[in-house]
Design a protein around this motif. Structure first.
Motif, PDB file in Angstrom:
ATOM      1  N   LYS A   1      61.008  41.817  17.713  1.00 38.79           N
ATOM      2  CA  LYS A   1      61.099  40.368  17.522  1.00 38.79           C
ATOM      3  C   LYS A   1      62.490  39.857  17.875  1.00 38.79           C
ATOM      4  O   LYS A   1      62.639  38.778  18.471  1.00 38.79           O
ATOM      5  CB  LYS A   1      60.747  40.017  16.071  1.00 38.79           C
ATOM      6  CG  LYS A   1      59.282  40.244  15.734  1.00 38.79           C
ATOM      7  CD  LYS A   1      58.993  39.991  14.267  1.00 38.79           C
ATOM      8  CE  LYS A   1      57.529  40.282  13.940  1.00 38.79           C
ATOM      9  NZ  LYS A   1      57.234  40.101  12.492  1.00 38.79           N
ATOM     10  N   LYS A   2      63.523  40.610  17.539  1.00 37.11           N
ATOM     11  CA  LYS A   2      64.894  40.210  17.872  1.00 37.11           C
ATOM     12  C   LYS A   2      65.101  40.192  19.381  1.00 37.11           C
ATOM     13  O   LYS A   2      65.725  39.282  19.924  1.00 37.11           O
ATOM     14  CB  LYS A   2      65.884  41.184  17.223  1.00 37.11           C
ATOM     15  CG  LYS A   2      66.028  41.029  15.723  1.00 37.11           C
ATOM     16  CD  LYS A   2      67.033  42.034  15.167  1.00 37.11           C
ATOM     17  CE  LYS A   2      67.158  41.917  13.649  1.00 37.11           C
ATOM     18  NZ  LYS A   2      68.104  42.908  13.095  1.00 37.11           N
ATOM     19  N   GLN A   3      64.562  41.210  20.064  1.00 39.92           N
ATOM     20  CA  GLN A   3      64.699  41.282  21.508  1.00 39.92           C
ATOM     21  C   GLN A   3      63.995  40.127  22.197  1.00 39.92           C
ATOM     22  O   GLN A   3      64.485  39.565  23.187  1.00 39.92           O
ATOM     23  CB  GLN A   3      64.132  42.614  22.023  1.00 39.92           C
ATOM     24  CG  GLN A   3      64.923  43.845  21.597  1.00 39.92           C
ATOM     25  CD  GLN A   3      66.341  43.840  22.141  1.00 39.92           C
ATOM     26  OE1 GLN A   3      66.597  43.355  23.248  1.00 39.92           O
ATOM     27  NE2 GLN A   3      67.278  44.379  21.360  1.00 39.92           N
ATOM     28  N   ARG A   4      62.846  39.740  21.663  1.00 34.31           N
ATOM     29  CA  ARG A   4      62.089  38.638  22.269  1.00 34.31           C
ATOM     30  C   ARG A   4      62.774  37.301  22.032  1.00 34.31           C
ATOM     31  O   ARG A   4      62.671  36.391  22.856  1.00 34.31           O
ATOM     32  CB  ARG A   4      60.670  38.615  21.700  1.00 34.31           C
ATOM     33  CG  ARG A   4      59.827  39.803  22.148  1.00 34.31           C
ATOM     34  CD  ARG A   4      58.389  39.642  21.763  1.00 34.31           C
ATOM     35  NE  ARG A   4      57.577  40.742  22.271  1.00 34.31           N
ATOM     36  CZ  ARG A   4      56.255  40.814  22.158  1.00 34.31           C
ATOM     37  NH1 ARG A   4      55.593  39.828  21.547  1.00 34.31           N
ATOM     38  NH2 ARG A   4      55.593  41.837  22.658  1.00 34.31           N
ATOM     39  N   GLN A   5      63.444  37.159  20.899  1.00 32.18           N
ATOM     40  CA  GLN A   5      64.140  35.921  20.600  1.00 32.18           C
ATOM     41  C   GLN A   5      65.334  35.710  21.530  1.00 32.18           C
ATOM     42  O   GLN A   5      65.737  34.585  21.796  1.00 32.18           O
ATOM     43  CB  GLN A   5      64.620  35.913  19.153  1.00 32.18           C
ATOM     44  CG  GLN A   5      63.483  35.765  18.141  1.00 32.18           C
ATOM     45  CD  GLN A   5      63.947  35.924  16.707  1.00 32.18           C
ATOM     46  OE1 GLN A   5      65.098  36.239  16.450  1.00 32.18           O
ATOM     47  NE2 GLN A   5      63.047  35.698  15.764  1.00 32.18           N
ATOM     48  N   LYS A   6      65.882  36.818  22.040  1.00 28.33           N
ATOM     49  CA  LYS A   6      67.041  36.726  22.935  1.00 28.33           C
ATOM     50  C   LYS A   6      66.635  36.265  24.316  1.00 28.33           C
ATOM     51  O   LYS A   6      67.468  35.784  25.090  1.00 28.33           O
ATOM     52  CB  LYS A   6      67.728  38.092  23.029  1.00 28.33           C
ATOM     53  CG  LYS A   6      68.391  38.537  21.738  1.00 28.33           C
ATOM     54  CD  LYS A   6      69.037  39.917  21.912  1.00 28.33           C
ATOM     55  CE  LYS A   6      69.684  40.389  20.620  1.00 28.33           C
ATOM     56  NZ  LYS A   6      70.290  41.738  20.766  1.00 28.33           N
TER      57      LYS A   6
ATOM     58  N   GLN B   1      61.012  48.417  10.884  1.00 29.75           N
ATOM     59  CA  GLN B   1      62.239  48.326  11.675  1.00 29.75           C
ATOM     60  C   GLN B   1      61.921  48.130  13.155  1.00 29.75           C
ATOM     61  O   GLN B   1      62.598  47.357  13.844  1.00 29.75           O
ATOM     62  CB  GLN B   1      63.072  49.595  11.473  1.00 29.75           C
ATOM     63  CG  GLN B   1      63.664  49.721  10.069  1.00 29.75           C
ATOM     64  CD  GLN B   1      64.377  51.044   9.858  1.00 29.75           C
ATOM     65  OE1 GLN B   1      64.212  51.990  10.630  1.00 29.75           O
ATOM     66  NE2 GLN B   1      65.177  51.133   8.804  1.00 29.75           N
TER      67      GLN B   1
ATOM     68  N   ASN C   1      60.818  44.509  13.687  1.00 25.88           N
ATOM     69  CA  ASN C   1      61.967  43.601  13.599  1.00 25.88           C
ATOM     70  C   ASN C   1      62.813  43.665  14.864  1.00 25.88           C
ATOM     71  O   ASN C   1      63.307  42.635  15.350  1.00 25.88           O
ATOM     72  CB  ASN C   1      62.825  43.941  12.380  1.00 25.88           C
ATOM     73  CG  ASN C   1      62.154  43.572  11.072  1.00 25.88           C
ATOM     74  OD1 ASN C   1      61.310  42.676  11.038  1.00 25.88           O
ATOM     75  ND2 ASN C   1      62.518  44.253   9.998  1.00 25.88           N
ATOM     76  N   GLU C   2      62.968  44.861  15.409  1.00 23.64           N
ATOM     77  CA  GLU C   2      63.760  45.037  16.625  1.00 23.64           C
ATOM     78  C   GLU C   2      63.085  44.360  17.814  1.00 23.64           C
ATOM     79  O   GLU C   2      63.740  43.703  18.628  1.00 23.64           O
ATOM     80  CB  GLU C   2      63.955  46.533  16.900  1.00 23.64           C
ATOM     81  CG  GLU C   2      64.895  46.825  18.068  1.00 23.64           C
ATOM     82  CD  GLU C   2      66.294  46.314  17.840  1.00 23.64           C
ATOM     83  OE1 GLU C   2      66.961  45.949  18.833  1.00 23.64           O
ATOM     84  OE2 GLU C   2      66.737  46.271  16.662  1.00 23.64           O
TER      85      GLU C   2
END
Length: 239
Positions: A233-238, A227, A230-231
């Protein structure tokens, strides 16, 4: 495939081999990443140190020249900025590598768990196969002796058979045989030079050097790390 073994044993050994390959590959990637982090950390520290030194020297000369931007001073300024940028690039790369490291660490914890399971399955399957083969080839003299012992024990009188201390012949013989065979088995030593299957499987669990054992043994910690990754990676994609 070893045709002298059962299909189940061969399948278990093949699965164990596959688990070893998968885990070795995961550990190789993890070690490569760890080495890269170590190397980049040294390079970053060196770049930061050179940047600080260049910063101090440049400011001193800049003030001594009272702001006169000579070509030499301009070049030193460019080198100073270059070292700062290089240090930042290494810092960013280390962050990326550390994320990869955690990902591989999670993968290694999982492949290690599968490896231990595959080893146990292979060993138990082979042991059961050897057990069944041995039972098919019991010594005729042993069978005869057991038969005689059972018959002798069954010759108990009615009074003896009614006693609270009476034990059925089958249980007596089972205990005697079990105790004797277990005692002899404890003294047995495996000669790996004539045990190719045991040598291939290994008597003990495979070494797991470099594996986070706490992570491997905790599904909750694995889920939490998953988790977390995943969090991130999501923050970096933003960005």
């Amino acid at each position: 495939m070893n045709h002298s073994l059962s299909q189940d044993v061969n399948n278990a050994i093949n699965a164990f081999d596959g688990a070893k390959v998968a885990h070795a590959g995961c550990m190789l990637r993890l070690n490569d990443i760890s080495e890269a982090i170590s190397r980049c950390t040294k390079e970053r520290d060196q770049a930061q140190e050179q940047s600080k030194e260049a910063e101090t020297n440049w400011r001193t000369r800049f003030r001594n020249l009272r702001g006169e931007m000579t070509e030499e001073l301009k070049n030193e300024h460019s080198q100073r900025i270059s070292q700062m940028e290089l240090a930042k690039e290494f810092a960013d790369l280390i962050n990326d590598l550390e994320l990869e490291q955690k990902t591989e660490m999670l993968g290694c914890a999982r492949t290690a768990k599968k490896l231990l399971g595959a080893h146990k399955h292979a060993f138990v399957t082979y042991a059961e196969y050897q057990w069944s083969q041995a039972l098919k080839n019991l010594s005729p003299s042993l069978i005869r002796a057991i038969k005689l012992k059972l018959h002798a024990l069954s010759m108990a009188t009615t009074l003896e058979a009614q006693s609270e201390y009476y034990i059925e012949p089958e249980k007596v013989v089972s205990g005697l045989i079990g105790n004797k065979l277990t005692e002899v088995a404890k003294q047995c030593q495996f000669d790996m030079e004539i045990e190719p299957v045991l040598e291939k499987i290994g008597l003990y669990y495979p070494s797991l050097v470099g594996v986070d054992m706490a992570l491997m043994n905790s599904p909750i910690k694995q889920q939490q790390l998953c988790q977390e990754l995943n969090e991130i990676k999501k923050q970096r994609q933003k960005k």
